[in-house]
Design an enzyme around this catalytic site. Structure first.
Site, PDB file in Angstrom:
ATOM      1  N   SER A 292       0.835  -1.196   0.000  1.00 35.08           N
ATOM      2  CA  SER A 292       0.000   0.000   0.000  1.00 35.08           C
ATOM      3  C   SER A 292       0.869   1.247   0.000  1.00 35.08           C
ATOM      4  O   SER A 292       2.076   1.197   0.259  1.00 35.08           O
ATOM      5  CB  SER A 292      -0.908  -0.009   1.235  1.00 35.08           C
ATOM      6  OG  SER A 292      -0.128   0.005   2.413  1.00 35.08           O
ATOM      7  N   GLN A 293       0.226   2.394  -0.272  1.00 37.24           N
ATOM      8  CA  GLN A 293       0.970   3.645  -0.304  1.00 37.24           C
ATOM      9  C   GLN A 293       1.494   4.014   1.077  1.00 37.24           C
ATOM     10  O   GLN A 293       2.610   4.532   1.207  1.00 37.24           O
ATOM     11  CB  GLN A 293       0.067   4.765  -0.829  1.00 37.24           C
ATOM     12  CG  GLN A 293       0.781   6.085  -1.021  1.00 37.24           C
ATOM     13  CD  GLN A 293       1.913   5.991  -2.028  1.00 37.24           C
ATOM     14  OE1 GLN A 293       1.756   5.413  -3.088  1.00 37.24           O
ATOM     15  NE2 GLN A 293       3.056   6.566  -1.701  1.00 37.24           N
ATOM     16  N   SER A 294       0.735   3.724   2.124  1.00 33.18           N
ATOM     17  CA  SER A 294       1.208   4.031   3.479  1.00 33.18           C
ATOM     18  C   SER A 294       2.438   3.204   3.827  1.00 33.18           C
ATOM     19  O   SER A 294       3.353   3.707   4.486  1.00 33.18           O
ATOM     20  CB  SER A 294       0.088   3.749   4.488  1.00 33.18           C
ATOM     21  OG  SER A 294      -0.332   2.390   4.407  1.00 33.18           O
TER      22      SER A 294
END
Length: 645
Positions: A292-294
């Site tokens: 994920s981007q996080s």
């Protein structure tokens, strides 16, 4: 009852036929996964029928301290005074007392540690015990009262040595035997199925209240009233995809399902009854990058691209969508027997327990014990069918007792090493040490070792069968390309280069390395011709250090010149190819457009005059540009002329 009496569709754990349940029995294993034979199985003729509603075999508690006293046992028995009294008596070698005798002792006010109705001689001996022994007994009894379970377990291990074995079988131990499968399923046997295979039900279907009694749980699941009102939840999230459903334990009737060729779902999957279901998809993962981007922000820092911003927004939006859905389904979640969650990351798992939607300590929350695909409604149906249908499982292989097997092996290995060391002769030990120092080029240590053990520089390496090609240290160093050690062995240790091996080769003959050969020649120069017969050793002409350096320098220069000459030839070849290519292009242009004419005074005097007249009107920069162009044309003309020749 034949093997094919029950079809695959009949193996839904929440809707099993009563006849099939009567044939089931839990398979139990010991700690080494050996199957334990048990009484009261499905094949036992004395087993109670279904109408008696006593499918489970009652587990009888037995206390080997009080077993002969006729005391009635239950869970609280092990905390009673009579049990503690019998433990004290067993430690003193006295027989146990029953409830009547215990009451009589209490009324008579007799000391519990020394009184017994059956043996007066033993009583008198107990009274004469020393204070130290009584104090130690009191300490032991205090420990028993403080930690009865630990002490009882220790006493049960010494069954053969003493008569004190607290529990023959406890209900907890016997009930946990069916969990020793090493598999995610609890195994069952059925007289209607093949005995070579077992039927498995995933452990996650059970909860902490019924996992110790699987058959009781199966009977409860198949109660029509319970089945009609029971529901479970399944949630799968990962990669920006989410799918969730509230599943009723009562499946649909297969007869009402319309079968079509276009439908890829099986009949069992179509029978799954969803009370609610929902899917979400958000762009949260960069394609072919994973994670994920996080997670990327935490690992590599926050990116500032438009795509990363969109993915961050979608992560928050997906979390909000899921939490809103859980809030809408709260009335179902409160009634769910199990909540199955598959999340790919810890961040995804936190979505379900954030804001108090679900309690992280809730025993109903469980994982899915197998791999799943992308979250879709169809995948939820497959997950539910995989969880809730009995599967044929092979019998687990017993575990070998590694401790009993590994210890003798380790002892044998130690003995073998010792035997090998004992078998080595003194010469072989010296050989191993010398070879090790030679390989590591430890010249000072080698010299010190030879002097300490008073070894001859030309001693023969042992065993001879292993070192037949390299019988001496000089042979070994020459054969392995140790040029520095060759110099040390010849000039410092004074090894003899004329010694030959079984093939009649000297140390010089065993090498084709130029550096090693130079070491021999340099040693011949420094030691002189009187040192040994160098011709017999086949060593080349003597060379000084300066001569060797000059030879190496000349060799380097020669290699450098050869490289330069090769590069020059290659460059000329490239230029020739370029000229040929340019000439071919010019010929092609002339064939296509004609030869043309030159702009000069002879061919076009009028143009030249015009150009001369126009020079006066040009600025200095324009004149310079014009002169450069004329020089370029002149150079091009010369090149064309030379190429024509």
């Amino acid at each position: 009852m034949s093997k094919n009496s029950f079809k695959k569709d009949d193996l839904y754990v929440f809707d099993l036929p009563d006849e099939f349940i009567d044939t089931l029995e839990v398979v139990q294993f010991d700690t080494y996964r050996n199957e334990i034979e048990q009484k009261g199985s499905a094949s036992d003729p004395n087993r109670l029928p279904k109408d008696a509603k006593k499918r489970q075999i009652p587990i009888e508690l037995k206390c080997k301290v009080c077993v002969d006293s006729g005391v009635k046992l239950d869970r609280s028995h092990y905390q009673t005074d009579i049990h503690i009294l019998n433990i004290k008596r067993s430690l003193n070698g006295l027989p146990p007392v029953n409830e009547t005798e215990y009451s009589a002792l209490i009324k008579a006010g007799v000391d519990e540690n020394s009184q017994d109705n059956g043996s007066s001689d033993n009583d008198s001996e107990d009274v004469d015990k020393s204070e130290e022994e009584s104090q130690s007994e009191d300490e032991e009894l205090d420990k028993i009262e403080e930690e009865p379970e630990k002490v009882l377990n220790k006493l049960s291990l010494s069954e053969k040595a003493t008569s004190v074995n607290i529990m023959e079988t406890s209900d907890e131990d016997s009930q946990l035997f069916h969990l020793n499968t090493g598999l995610p399923q609890i195994l069952f046997k059925s007289t209607a199925e093949n005995n070579d295979h077992m039927l498995g039900i995933f452990k996650v279907l059970f909860n902490k209240d019924n996992i110790n009694d699987p058959m009781k749980a199966i009977h409860r699941w198949n109660d029509p009233e319970v089945r009609m009102t029971s529901v479970s939840a399944v949630f799968v999230v990962g990669g920006g995809h989410f799918a969730g459903a509230i599943v009723s334990h009562q499946r649909r009737n297969a007869k009402t399902i319309v079968r079509t060729k276009k439908n890829d779902l099986s009949i069992n999957e179509q029978c799954v009854q969803f009370l609610e279901h929902k899917t979400f998809h958000r762009y949260t993962t960069r394609r072919k990058q994973g994670g994920s981007q996080s997670a990327m922000d935490n690992a590599k820092g926050k990116a500032n691209s438009a795509g990363s911003t969109l993915r961050r927004y979608n992560e928050v939006a997906l979390k909000t969508d899921i939490q809103n859905l859980l809030q809408q389904w709260k009335q179902y979640l409160d009634k769910c027997e199990n909540i199955y969650i598959r999340a790919r990351s810890s961040q995804d798992k936190k979505i379900f327990i954030a804001d108090g939607l679900l309690n992280k300590d809730d025993s109903r929350i469980k994982g899915i014990p197998f791999t799943t695909n992308r979250p879709t409604v169809g995948e939820l149906r497959k997950i539910w069918c995989e969880l809730t249908y009995l599967k044929e499982v092979s019998k687990p292989q017993p575990i070998k007792k590694e401790e009993d097997e590994t210890k003798p092996k380790q002892n044998n290995q130690k003995k073998d090493k010792k035997d090998i060391q004992k078998e080595l002769t003194e010469e072989e030990k010296h050989t191993e040490e010398v070879i090790t120092l030679l390989k590591k080029s430890r010249a000072p240590l080698l010299i010190a070792y030879l002097r300490k053990n008073k070894l001859d520089p030309n001693f023969i390496l042992m065993p001879e069968t292993k070192y037949s090609i390299t019988p001496t240290m000089l042979h070994f160093a020459s054969n392995n390309g140790l040029k520095q050690m060759v110099t040390i062995l010849l000039t410092t240790i004074k090894c003899d280069p004329t010694i030959k091996n079984e093939l009649g080769k000297t140390a010089w003959d065993l090498t084709r390395n130029v550096g090693v050969q130079h070491s021999f020649q340099k040693a011949r120069y420094s030691l002189g011709e009187e040192y040994t017969n160098w011709e017999e050793a086949h060593v080349g002409e003597p060379l000084s250090k300066e001569q060797i350096e000059e030879m190496e320098r000349n060799k380097d220069e020669k290699e450098k010149l050869e490289r330069q000459e090769l590069m020059k030839k290659e460059l000329e070849h490239v230029k020739e190819l370029q000229r040929q290519e340019k000439a071919a292009r010019i010929d092609e242009i002339e064939l296509r457009r004609g030869k043309g004419s030159r702009l000069n005074s002879a061919n076009a005097p009028g143009l030249m005059k015009v150009s001369e007249q126009n020079l006066n009107s040009l600025s200095e920069d324009q004149k310079r540009r014009l002169m450069r162009e004329q020089r370029a044309r002149a150079a091009e003309a010369r090149m064309m002329k030379n190429m024509g020749k």
